[in-house]
Write a protein that holds these residues in place. Sequence first.
Motif, PDB file in Angstrom:
ATOM      1  N   ILE A 161       0.842  -1.189   0.000  1.00 39.88           N
ATOM      2  CA  ILE A 161       0.000   0.000   0.000  1.00 39.88           C
ATOM      3  C   ILE A 161       0.878   1.239   0.000  1.00 39.88           C
ATOM      4  CG2 ILE A 161      -1.935  -1.175   1.128  1.00 39.88           C
ATOM      5  CD1 ILE A 161      -1.148   0.241   3.735  1.00 39.88           C
ATOM      6  N   THR A 162       0.280   2.372  -0.309  1.00 39.03           N
ATOM      7  CA  THR A 162       1.008   3.638  -0.298  1.00 39.03           C
ATOM      8  C   THR A 162       1.174   4.058   1.151  1.00 39.03           C
ATOM      9  OG1 THR A 162      -0.030   4.225  -2.386  1.00 39.03           O
ATOM     10  CG2 THR A 162       1.028   5.997  -1.172  1.00 39.03           C
ATOM     11  N   TRP A 163       2.282   3.632   1.733  1.00 35.01           N
ATOM     12  CA  TRP A 163       2.538   3.886   3.142  1.00 35.01           C
ATOM     13  C   TRP A 163       4.019   3.669   3.384  1.00 35.01           C
ATOM     14  CZ3 TRP A 163       3.474   0.104   7.126  1.00 35.01           C
ATOM     15  CH2 TRP A 163       3.474   0.629   8.411  1.00 35.01           C
ATOM     16  N   GLY A 164       4.622   4.486   4.185  1.00 38.50           N
ATOM     17  CA  GLY A 164       6.055   4.441   4.421  1.00 38.50           C
ATOM     18  C   GLY A 164       6.581   3.121   4.939  1.00 38.50           C
ATOM     19  N   GLY A 165       5.798   2.404   5.736  1.00 36.46           N
ATOM     20  CA  GLY A 165       6.243   1.135   6.287  1.00 36.46           C
ATOM     21  C   GLY A 165       6.520   0.085   5.223  1.00 36.46           C
ATOM     22  N   ASP A 166       5.887   0.209   4.072  1.00 38.04           N
ATOM     23  CA  ASP A 166       6.079  -0.775   3.008  1.00 38.04           C
ATOM     24  C   ASP A 166       7.423  -0.630   2.305  1.00 38.04           C
ATOM     25  OD1 ASP A 166       3.584  -1.653   3.688  1.00 38.04           O
ATOM     26  OD2 ASP A 166       2.864  -1.807   1.644  1.00 38.04           O
ATOM     27  N   ILE A 167       8.181   0.401   2.648  1.00 39.02           N
ATOM     28  CA  ILE A 167       9.500   0.563   2.036  1.00 39.02           C
ATOM     29  C   ILE A 167      10.392  -0.624   2.393  1.00 39.02           C
ATOM     30  CG2 ILE A 167      10.577   1.931   3.868  1.00 39.02           C
ATOM     31  CD1 ILE A 167      10.995   2.467   0.087  1.00 39.02           C
ATOM     32  N   ALA A 168      10.173  -1.239   3.555  1.00 36.51           N
ATOM     33  CA  ALA A 168      10.957  -2.419   3.946  1.00 36.51           C
ATOM     34  C   ALA A 168      10.722  -3.565   2.965  1.00 36.51           C
ATOM     35  CB  ALA A 168      10.596  -2.850   5.359  1.00 36.51           C
ATOM     36  N   THR A 169       9.485  -3.736   2.530  1.00 35.25           N
ATOM     37  CA  THR A 169       9.145  -4.791   1.562  1.00 35.25           C
ATOM     38  C   THR A 169       9.779  -4.479   0.212  1.00 35.25           C
ATOM     39  OG1 THR A 169       7.059  -5.137   2.723  1.00 35.25           O
ATOM     40  CG2 THR A 169       7.230  -6.036   0.497  1.00 35.25           C
ATOM     41  N   ILE A 170       9.688  -3.227  -0.206  1.00 35.49           N
ATOM     42  CA  ILE A 170      10.259  -2.826  -1.495  1.00 35.49           C
ATOM     43  C   ILE A 170      11.781  -3.022  -1.481  1.00 35.49           C
ATOM     44  CG2 ILE A 170      10.625  -0.869  -3.062  1.00 35.49           C
ATOM     45  CD1 ILE A 170       7.849   0.203  -1.978  1.00 35.49           C
ATOM     46  N   LEU A 171      12.414  -2.610  -0.389  1.00 35.64           N
ATOM     47  CA  LEU A 171      13.867  -2.764  -0.268  1.00 35.64           C
ATOM     48  C   LEU A 171      14.256  -4.248  -0.275  1.00 35.64           C
ATOM     49  CD1 LEU A 171      16.613  -1.404   0.120  1.00 35.64           C
ATOM     50  CD2 LEU A 171      16.204  -1.494   2.578  1.00 35.64           C
ATOM     51  N   ALA A 172      13.527  -5.082   0.456  1.00 40.83           N
ATOM     52  CA  ALA A 172      13.826  -6.514   0.503  1.00 40.83           C
ATOM     53  C   ALA A 172      13.633  -7.173  -0.857  1.00 40.83           C
ATOM     54  CB  ALA A 172      12.953  -7.203   1.548  1.00 40.83           C
ATOM     55  N   ASN A 173      12.825  -6.560  -1.709  1.00 43.89           N
ATOM     56  CA  ASN A 173      12.582  -7.089  -3.056  1.00 43.89           C
ATOM     57  C   ASN A 173      13.623  -6.570  -4.057  1.00 43.89           C
ATOM     58  OD1 ASN A 173      10.746  -8.909  -4.309  1.00 43.89           O
ATOM     59  ND2 ASN A 173       9.908  -7.223  -5.510  1.00 43.89           N
ATOM     60  N   GLY A 174      14.600  -5.809  -3.580  1.00 49.35           N
ATOM     61  CA  GLY A 174      15.641  -5.290  -4.463  1.00 49.35           C
ATOM     62  C   GLY A 174      15.317  -3.913  -4.979  1.00 49.35           C
ATOM     63  N   ASN A 175      14.459  -3.175  -4.240  1.00 44.24           N
ATOM     64  CA  ASN A 175      14.059  -1.818  -4.612  1.00 44.24           C
ATOM     65  C   ASN A 175      13.386  -1.793  -5.980  1.00 44.24           C
ATOM     66  OD1 ASN A 175      13.784   0.845  -3.819  1.00 44.24           O
ATOM     67  ND2 ASN A 175      15.610   1.493  -4.919  1.00 44.24           N
ATOM     68  N   ALA A 176      12.564  -2.805  -6.239  1.00 44.86           N
ATOM     69  CA  ALA A 176      11.891  -2.923  -7.525  1.00 44.86           C
ATOM     70  C   ALA A 176      10.575  -3.668  -7.344  1.00 44.86           C
ATOM     71  CB  ALA A 176      12.776  -3.674  -8.518  1.00 44.86           C
ATOM     72  N   ALA A 177       9.702  -3.546  -8.343  1.00 46.84           N
ATOM     73  CA  ALA A 177       8.415  -4.242  -8.295  1.00 46.84           C
ATOM     74  C   ALA A 177       8.612  -5.758  -8.375  1.00 46.84           C
ATOM     75  CB  ALA A 177       7.508  -3.771  -9.423  1.00 46.84           C
ATOM     76  N   GLU A 178       9.545  -6.216  -9.209  1.00 45.75           N
ATOM     77  CA  GLU A 178       9.811  -7.654  -9.313  1.00 45.75           C
ATOM     78  C   GLU A 178      11.122  -7.972  -8.608  1.00 45.75           C
ATOM     79  OE1 GLU A 178       8.931  -9.947 -12.682  1.00 45.75           O
ATOM     80  OE2 GLU A 178       7.359  -8.588 -13.379  1.00 45.75           O
ATOM     81  N   THR A 179      11.152  -9.088  -7.914  1.00 42.99           N
ATOM     82  CA  THR A 179      12.310  -9.493  -7.126  1.00 42.99           C
ATOM     83  C   THR A 179      13.587  -9.468  -7.959  1.00 42.99           C
ATOM     84  OG1 THR A 179      10.871 -10.913  -5.805  1.00 42.99           O
ATOM     85  CG2 THR A 179      13.244 -11.288  -5.622  1.00 42.99           C
ATOM     86  N   GLN A 180      14.595  -8.772  -7.433  1.00 46.86           N
ATOM     87  CA  GLN A 180      15.881  -8.639  -8.109  1.00 46.86           C
ATOM     88  C   GLN A 180      16.868  -9.687  -7.609  1.00 46.86           C
ATOM     89  OE1 GLN A 180      16.368  -5.972 -10.594  1.00 46.86           O
ATOM     90  NE2 GLN A 180      14.166  -6.346 -10.321  1.00 46.86           N
ATOM     91  N   LYS A 181      17.733 -10.144  -8.497  1.00 45.72           N
ATOM     92  CA  LYS A 181      18.775 -11.103  -8.130  1.00 45.72           C
ATOM     93  C   LYS A 181      19.626 -10.529  -7.000  1.00 45.72           C
ATOM     94  CE  LYS A 181      18.305 -14.503 -11.087  1.00 45.72           C
ATOM     95  NZ  LYS A 181      17.684 -15.701 -10.609  1.00 45.72           N
ATOM     96  N   GLY A 182      19.905 -11.347  -6.011  1.00 44.71           N
ATOM     97  CA  GLY A 182      20.738 -10.938  -4.890  1.00 44.71           C
ATOM     98  C   GLY A 182      19.997 -10.207  -3.785  1.00 44.71           C
ATOM     99  N   SER A 183      18.723  -9.851  -4.004  1.00 40.88           N
ATOM    100  CA  SER A 183      17.957  -9.145  -2.971  1.00 40.88           C
ATOM    101  C   SER A 183      17.660 -10.095  -1.810  1.00 40.88           C
ATOM    102  CB  SER A 183      16.644  -8.608  -3.552  1.00 40.88           C
ATOM    103  OG  SER A 183      15.776  -9.682  -3.882  1.00 40.88           O
ATOM    104  N   LEU A 184      17.237  -9.533  -0.690  1.00 39.41           N
ATOM    105  CA  LEU A 184      16.898 -10.331   0.483  1.00 39.41           C
ATOM    106  C   LEU A 184      15.834 -11.375   0.140  1.00 39.41           C
ATOM    107  CD1 LEU A 184      17.204 -10.833   3.540  1.00 39.41           C
ATOM    108  CD2 LEU A 184      15.467  -9.084   3.906  1.00 39.41           C
ATOM    109  N   PHE A 185      14.791 -10.973  -0.566  1.00 40.50           N
ATOM    110  CA  PHE A 185      13.742 -11.925  -0.932  1.00 40.50           C
ATOM    111  C   PHE A 185      14.281 -12.986  -1.893  1.00 40.50           C
ATOM    112  CE2 PHE A 185       9.846  -8.976  -0.068  1.00 40.50           C
ATOM    113  CZ  PHE A 185       9.961  -9.225   1.290  1.00 40.50           C
TER     114      PHE A 185
END
Length: 156
Positions: free
Chosen positions: A52-76
Amino acid sequence: MKKAMLLAMLALWLAPATALAANYIQVPPLKSVIQTKAAPVRTADPVSAPIITWGGDIATILANGNAAETQKGSLFDRQGLKLKLTRVDDFKKQLESYLKGETPYLRGTMGMLGQAAEVIGSDPNAKPVVIYQLTWSSGGDCLVVKPGIEKVADLK
């Protein structure tokens, strides 16, 4: 300036109480709004995950590699996840998508899950499992700065 302020205060004081009364709307329980039945989760690669459009979701975005689709090497990615983050600010739509099996994830606050409990708790196939808590926020979080603060680096 003082005269205008005094007139504004006087107008508020003279305003009838009914003009200042709060207006409430009746909100029906979600079980009367959501008619979608629980379906098995569809397999997909990547798996759709709501944010959702909310600051707390930045952790999810960052863990996904700072992208909509999971990036190679990201936490996820290192955890074997392949996600496609999708912004869904409408909880009703999110709940319907979850019930249809379009995503195995339901992004909500504990309060939102409480509101949906009657819908998702009535079918054993739809009962959620809380997997992580993003923050302890109770809403209304913000940072107000003086003019001249344009970016995070300006805060130091």
